[in-house]
Design an enzyme around this catalytic site. Structure first.
Site, PDB file in Angstrom:
ATOM      1  N   LYS A  88     -35.789 -35.613   5.301  1.00 18.48           N
ATOM      2  CA  LYS A  88     -34.756 -35.778   4.412  1.00 18.48           C
ATOM      3  C   LYS A  88     -34.228 -34.301   3.743  1.00 18.48           C
ATOM      4  O   LYS A  88     -35.070 -33.394   3.706  1.00 18.48           O
ATOM      5  CB  LYS A  88     -35.331 -36.665   3.059  1.00 18.48           C
ATOM      6  CG  LYS A  88     -34.134 -37.198   2.262  1.00 18.48           C
ATOM      7  CD  LYS A  88     -33.695 -38.624   2.878  1.00 18.48           C
ATOM      8  CE  LYS A  88     -32.508 -39.186   1.999  1.00 18.48           C
ATOM      9  NZ  LYS A  88     -32.077 -40.610   2.502  1.00 18.48           N
ATOM     10  N   GLY A 189     -23.956 -51.641  -8.763  1.00 16.80           N
ATOM     11  CA  GLY A 189     -23.588 -50.942  -7.420  1.00 16.80           C
ATOM     12  C   GLY A 189     -22.523 -51.425  -6.668  1.00 16.80           C
ATOM     13  O   GLY A 189     -22.951 -51.950  -5.921  1.00 16.80           O
ATOM     14  N   GLY A 191     -20.751 -49.367  -4.551  1.00 10.74           N
ATOM     15  CA  GLY A 191     -20.424 -48.183  -3.537  1.00 10.74           C
ATOM     16  C   GLY A 191     -20.203 -48.604  -2.107  1.00 10.74           C
ATOM     17  O   GLY A 191     -19.841 -49.886  -1.938  1.00 10.74           O
ATOM     18  N   VAL A 193     -22.492 -49.453   0.262  1.00  6.68           N
ATOM     19  CA  VAL A 193     -23.010 -50.378   0.586  1.00  6.68           C
ATOM     20  C   VAL A 193     -22.967 -51.922  -0.272  1.00  6.68           C
ATOM     21  O   VAL A 193     -22.778 -52.788   0.312  1.00  6.68           O
ATOM     22  CB  VAL A 193     -24.597 -50.106   0.523  1.00  6.68           C
ATOM     23  CG1 VAL A 193     -25.741 -51.380   0.951  1.00  6.68           C
ATOM     24  CG2 VAL A 193     -25.117 -49.250   1.535  1.00  6.68           C
TER      25      VAL A 193
END
Ligand code: NAI
Length: 362
Positions: A88, A189, A191, A193
């Site tokens: 990452k 959320g 967003g 997804v």
């Protein structure tokens, strides 16, 4: 561009360190780029995972984030059966007026110096255009615009689809139901997804409760999916069948788990539990938790297929296996009397250990 490898002495005391193979500090004065690249485990393949563009309180917070996220990628890729390890990157801008293309080209140069040890893609705060900029400097990048008939592009719809299928598996296991008609789902959320997930849930007949800190997204979901809107701080504690955290990590804590009013927690956000113990607290309360890195693997499956040159059919096939992996975890959790996150970690660690050269030689 400076790429400096951190020493083990510098890492051992860091929150989230898990004997990572290599961690690099990256900086580029010209573009204002600062960040870290962490490679957790490459036994199964190159360390693959997205690049997060975020504003951190300090360097220690950023380092802890990249350490945790890269470890989760090792586990996610292992559980998804991908020939990839875990890595990452987290990056931030040292000044406000950055040129985004130059900034991500500089990041691409940092990735290139690692010669394939790390493969990057989008994550929170980065988008396809950023990866196109990265690709001008390195081939160790995925999440690029899709070629005709090939996997590629924004991975979020695939992540959402995997989460949707995973919610189905959890509902079957915990509520003995095989349809979602009238199922009450709270989505935190909206967003990339979360919005796609709402779309699939709405189509399947679920009743949605939603929250986001962005008013425009909330309005769009209310209109499009007839979703009920609640305040962002309340969404996790709504009296529903399923809570789906699809915003940021660390949202479930020892302090707030007693306030959950759902039978199932199953969402896309990475690192949803602030500590492993939270999973056990949920188990003791009879709440079924779908481990985040198992249920949200749809996106990395697409990213991996693009990078490895696999077909779109293969992507669908692999995403279709997410419910089976969850079912196995739920069953083991029941008979072992262990939290689902503990069972998933054990399965992932076993897969990784089996792939290390030392294990192969035994
Ligand atoms: P995004 O940045 O598009 O969406 C996040 C949404 O959460 C935004 O709309 C934001 O306004 C909202 N939000 C932030 N704080 C909030 C709060 N306190 N309460 C309510 N809403 C809040 O990110 P994306 O891509 O949708 O990812 C969502 C989560 O899923 C992240 O944790 C990400 O790491 C994880 N994930 C995403 C994948 C993908 O393919 N995009 C793959 C695997 C995991």
């Amino acid at each position: 561009m400076k790429v400096l490898r951190l020493t083990t002495e510098e890492l051992v005391a860091c929150d989230g360190f898990d004997h990572h193979e290599a961690v690099y500090s990256i900086s580029d004065v010209e573009t204002g780029l600062e960040g870290f690249i962490a490679v957790h485990d490459t036994a199964l393949g190159p360390g693959a995972g997205g690049c997060r563009f975020w504003t951190y309180g300090n360097r220690a917070e950023a380092l802890s984030d990249v350490l945790r996220l890269s470890k989760a990628m090792s586990f996610k890729n292992a559980m998804a059966g991908l020939p990839l390890g875990g890595g990452k990157a987290v990056v931030w801008a040292e000044r406000g007026d950055i040129d985004r293309t130059s900034f991500f080209r500089a990041f691409g140069r940092a990735v290139e110096t690692l010669k394939g040890q790390y493969v990057t893609a989008e994550d929170v705060g980065t988008r396809i255009e950023d990866m196109v900029a990265v690709s001008a400097e390195t081939s160790f990048v995925s999440g690029l615009p899709a070629q005709e008939g090939q996997p590629g592009g924004d991975p979020s719809p695939k992540t959402a689809h995997g989460v949707f299928l995973g919610i189905g598996a959890a509902v079957k296991f915990a509520l003995s139901r095989s349809d979602m008609k009238g199922l009450r789902v709270a989505v935190q959320g909206l967003g990339s997804v979360g919005f796609h997930l709402c779309e699939e849930l709405h189509r399947a007949g679920a009743e949605l409760v939603v929250a986001d800190i962005d008013e425009a997204k909330v309005r769009a979901a209310a209109e499009k999916f007839h979703a009920r809107v609640v305040r962002a701080p309340d969404i996790l504690f709504e009296p529903v069948d399923v809570v789906a955290p699809c915003a940021l990590g660390g949202v479930l804590t020892k302090e707030n788990v007693s306030r959950l009013n759902a039978k199932i927690v199953a969402g896309a956000a990475n690192n949803q539990l602030s500590s492993d113990q939270v999973g056990e607290l949920m188990r003791l309360r009879g709440i079924l938790y779908a481990p985040d890195y198992v249920i949200n693997a749809g996106g990395i499956i697409q990213v991996a297929a693009e990078y490895l040159g696999l077909s779109s059919d293969m992507v669908e096939e692999r995403i279709g296996m997410i419910p089976m992996s969850l079912q196995q975890i739920f069953e083991e959790s029941n008979w072992r009397h262990q939290s689902t996150n503990h069972v998933a970690d054990t399965l992932a660690r076993t897969r990784l250990a089996g792939s290390h050269p030392a294990a192969a030689a035994v």
